[in-house]
Write an enzyme that holds these catalytic residues in place. Structure first.
Site, PDB file in Angstrom:
ATOM      1  N   HIS A   1       5.890  -0.620  -2.661  1.00  0.00           N
ATOM      2  CA  HIS A   1       5.470   0.173  -3.822  1.00  0.00           C
ATOM      3  C   HIS A   1       5.582   1.677  -3.581  1.00  0.00           C
ATOM      4  O   HIS A   1       4.853   2.454  -4.187  1.00  0.00           O
ATOM      5  CB  HIS A   1       4.030  -0.191  -4.219  1.00  0.00           C
ATOM      6  CG  HIS A   1       3.892  -1.575  -4.787  1.00  0.00           C
ATOM      7  ND1 HIS A   1       2.709  -2.278  -4.771  1.00  0.00           N
ATOM      8  CD2 HIS A   1       4.797  -2.384  -5.389  1.00  0.00           C
ATOM      9  CE1 HIS A   1       2.900  -3.467  -5.340  1.00  0.00           C
ATOM     10  NE2 HIS A   1       4.155  -3.555  -5.717  1.00  0.00           N
TER      11      HIS A   1
ATOM     12  N   PRO B   1     -11.308 -12.298   3.129  1.00  0.00           N
ATOM     13  CA  PRO B   1     -12.656 -12.875   3.060  1.00  0.00           C
ATOM     14  C   PRO B   1     -12.841 -13.774   1.834  1.00  0.00           C
ATOM     15  O   PRO B   1     -13.765 -14.577   1.786  1.00  0.00           O
ATOM     16  CB  PRO B   1     -13.583 -11.658   2.968  1.00  0.00           C
ATOM     17  CG  PRO B   1     -12.731 -10.444   2.959  1.00  0.00           C
ATOM     18  CD  PRO B   1     -11.290 -10.842   3.039  1.00  0.00           C
TER      19      PRO B   1
ATOM     20  N   ASN C   1       0.821  -1.210   0.000  1.00  0.00           N
ATOM     21  CA  ASN C   1       0.000   0.000   0.000  1.00  0.00           C
ATOM     22  C   ASN C   1       0.854   1.260   0.000  1.00  0.00           C
ATOM     23  O   ASN C   1       1.991   1.252   0.457  1.00  0.00           O
ATOM     24  CB  ASN C   1      -0.936   0.001   1.206  1.00  0.00           C
ATOM     25  CG  ASN C   1      -1.893  -1.170   1.161  1.00  0.00           C
ATOM     26  OD1 ASN C   1      -2.090  -1.758   0.097  1.00  0.00           O
ATOM     27  ND2 ASN C   1      -2.465  -1.522   2.291  1.00  0.00           N
TER      28      ASN C   1
HETATM   29  P1  NAD Z   1      -6.054  -5.988  -4.675  1.00  0.00           P
HETATM   30  O1  NAD Z   1      -6.913  -4.801  -4.837  1.00  0.00           O
HETATM   31  O2  NAD Z   1      -5.572  -6.679  -5.874  1.00  0.00           O
HETATM   32  O3  NAD Z   1      -6.833  -7.079  -3.783  1.00  0.00           O
HETATM   33  C1  NAD Z   1      -7.409  -6.748  -2.573  1.00  0.00           C
HETATM   34  C2  NAD Z   1      -7.641  -8.017  -1.796  1.00  0.00           C
HETATM   35  O4  NAD Z   1      -8.139  -7.656  -0.514  1.00  0.00           O
HETATM   36  C3  NAD Z   1      -8.673  -8.971  -2.430  1.00  0.00           C
HETATM   37  O5  NAD Z   1      -8.150 -10.280  -2.427  1.00  0.00           O
HETATM   38  C4  NAD Z   1      -9.891  -8.862  -1.509  1.00  0.00           C
HETATM   39  O6  NAD Z   1     -10.585 -10.084  -1.391  1.00  0.00           O
HETATM   40  C5  NAD Z   1      -9.246  -8.490  -0.188  1.00  0.00           C
HETATM   41  N1  NAD Z   1     -10.101  -7.715   0.718  1.00  0.00           N
HETATM   42  C6  NAD Z   1     -11.138  -6.879   0.440  1.00  0.00           C
HETATM   43  N2  NAD Z   1     -11.645  -6.352   1.553  1.00  0.00           N
HETATM   44  C7  NAD Z   1     -10.920  -6.864   2.587  1.00  0.00           C
HETATM   45  C8  NAD Z   1     -10.964  -6.687   3.993  1.00  0.00           C
HETATM   46  N3  NAD Z   1     -11.861  -5.879   4.575  1.00  0.00           N
HETATM   47  N4  NAD Z   1     -10.074  -7.374   4.748  1.00  0.00           N
HETATM   48  C9  NAD Z   1      -9.160  -8.205   4.177  1.00  0.00           C
HETATM   49  N5  NAD Z   1      -9.075  -8.404   2.846  1.00  0.00           N
HETATM   50  C10 NAD Z   1      -9.937  -7.734   2.055  1.00  0.00           C
HETATM   51  O7  NAD Z   1      -4.866  -5.535  -3.722  1.00  0.00           O
HETATM   52  P2  NAD Z   1      -3.315  -5.838  -3.803  1.00  0.00           P
HETATM   53  O8  NAD Z   1      -3.085  -7.305  -3.868  1.00  0.00           O
HETATM   54  O9  NAD Z   1      -2.698  -5.041  -2.721  1.00  0.00           O
HETATM   55  O10 NAD Z   1      -2.853  -5.256  -5.212  1.00  0.00           O
HETATM   56  C11 NAD Z   1      -3.264  -3.959  -5.601  1.00  0.00           C
HETATM   57  C12 NAD Z   1      -2.143  -3.001  -5.913  1.00  0.00           C
HETATM   58  O11 NAD Z   1      -2.709  -1.691  -5.874  1.00  0.00           O
HETATM   59  C13 NAD Z   1      -1.077  -2.992  -4.863  1.00  0.00           C
HETATM   60  O12 NAD Z   1       0.114  -2.971  -5.530  1.00  0.00           O
HETATM   61  C14 NAD Z   1      -1.241  -1.687  -4.111  1.00  0.00           C
HETATM   62  O13 NAD Z   1      -0.016  -0.989  -4.121  1.00  0.00           O
HETATM   63  C15 NAD Z   1      -2.163  -0.832  -4.938  1.00  0.00           C
HETATM   64  N6  NAD Z   1      -3.270  -0.230  -4.164  1.00  0.00           N
HETATM   65  C16 NAD Z   1      -2.982   0.358  -2.978  1.00  0.00           C
HETATM   66  C17 NAD Z   1      -4.007   0.901  -2.203  1.00  0.00           C
HETATM   67  C18 NAD Z   1      -3.637   1.531  -0.886  1.00  0.00           C
HETATM   68  O14 NAD Z   1      -2.534   2.072  -0.735  1.00  0.00           O
HETATM   69  N7  NAD Z   1      -4.512   1.473   0.116  1.00  0.00           N
HETATM   70  C19 NAD Z   1      -5.329   0.841  -2.663  1.00  0.00           C
HETATM   71  C20 NAD Z   1      -5.596   0.242  -3.910  1.00  0.00           C
HETATM   72  C21 NAD Z   1      -4.556  -0.299  -4.651  1.00  0.00           C
END
Ligand code: NAD
Ligand code: ZN
Length: 251
Positions: free
Chosen positions: A123, A218, A106
């Site tokens: 990242h 989940p 994140n």
């Molecule tokens: P992803 O979006 O590909 O997947 C998210 C995962 O989280 C899914 O498997 C989903 O089932 C799960 N999920 C959803 N709600 C949840 C909860 N309440 N508790 C636990 N799990 C839950 O995410 P990723 O694998 O991190 O890949 C996305 C890329 O995008 C990463 O490289 C990240 O850097 C970036 N990103 C970052 C942010 C952030 O900084 N918060 C937000 C969006 C995307």
């Protein structure tokens, strides 16, 4: 069903408590309960902005103004977010001596805001802007207040210092993450779809060195049936809170 859930949580807590050498690998899912939409598994701004169209280095280089339309909305969402019980629970596990570090995909800075000390940002993060012409860096918030798209003193449109699709992982983060992954005895994988490379290979590194893989999500992911030993099929906030209360009971 309730018994099975209890048993699996107890087993995860026992493993964490007895091994006391855990590392967490977190993804966008851990910040969903803080109001930041993940790419997969939820809706929100990523329905409007396809990450493969907007979050690539190619898109930024060819049309930075278009990419900033998405980035400014993202920065807005990130600015409003505060850590949730999953972030603060991991910080507490670090204070208890159970968790050694957090490797996060994140870019939101919420682990640090919750008090985690050792955070490896795989990242990068959204709170710094960088100029790809002269390599000057600026704090995001102030620079963005001056206008969108934010510009360097040299006139170039700035890029957040985060890893867009197509960019390499910062060398030091990659090295540190690999070393943490290979020397931990429990890897807590939280809220990642394990579809973004090379972060998705980290669990296999830990598994290869004999670590127990505990997955909190989940949904099932490609890890669930390959490397995961214990799948806590819950939202991150609930699962980490439960794990923490079991850990407090044990220790
Ligand atoms: P992803 O979006 O590909 O997947 C998210 C995962 O989280 C899914 O498997 C989903 O089932 C799960 N999920 C959803 N709600 C949840 C909860 N309440 N508790 C636990 N799990 C839950 O995410 P990723 O694998 O991190 O890949 C996305 C890329 O995008 C990463 O490289 C990240 O850097 C970036 N990103 C970052 C942010 C952030 O900084 N918060 C937000 C969006 C995307
Ligand atoms: Zn510059």
């Amino acid at each position: 069903m309730a018994d099975r859930r209890e048993k699996i949580f107890r087993e995860a807590a026992d493993t964490l408590a007895s091994r006391r050498n855990a590392v967490a690998l977190t993804g966008a899912g851990i910040s969903v309960e803080s109001g930041i939409p993940a790419f997969r598994g939820t809706q929100g701004m990523w329905e409007k902005y396809d990450p493969m169209e907007y979050a690539t280095i190619g898109a930024f280089l060819s049309d930075p103004e278009k990419v900033w339309a998405m980035l400014s909305e993202m920065v807005d969402v990130l600015s409003r977010a505060v850590p949730n019980p999953a972030h603060s629970g991991l910080a507490e596990m670090e204070r208890m001596g159970v968790l050694r570090s957090v490797i996060t995909q994140n870019v939101d800075g919420l682990h640090q805001a919750a008090g985690s000390q050792r955070v490896i940002e795989f990242h990068g993060n959204a709170w710094e802007l960088i100029c790809l012409s002269c390599w000057n860096r600026y704090p995001s918030r102030e620079k963005i207040r001056e206008g969108i798209p934010p510009r360097c003193e040299c006139g170039t449109i700035l890029k957040p210092n985060l890893v867009l699709f197509g960019e390499p992982i910062p060398w030091s983060a990659q090295e540190e993450a690999e070393s943490e992954a290979q020397s931990c005895s429990v890897l807590l994988v939280i809220g990642t779809s394990a579809e973004v490379s090379p972060a998705c290979h980290i669990p296999r590194l830990s598994k290869g060195k004999g670590a127990v893989i505990v997955e909190i999500n989940p949904e099932e992911t490609p890890l669930t049936r390959s490397v995961t030993d214990l799948h806590l099929r819950e939202k991150a906030g609930d699962a980490v809170t439960l794990l923490l209360s079991s850990l407090r009971e044990i220790s």
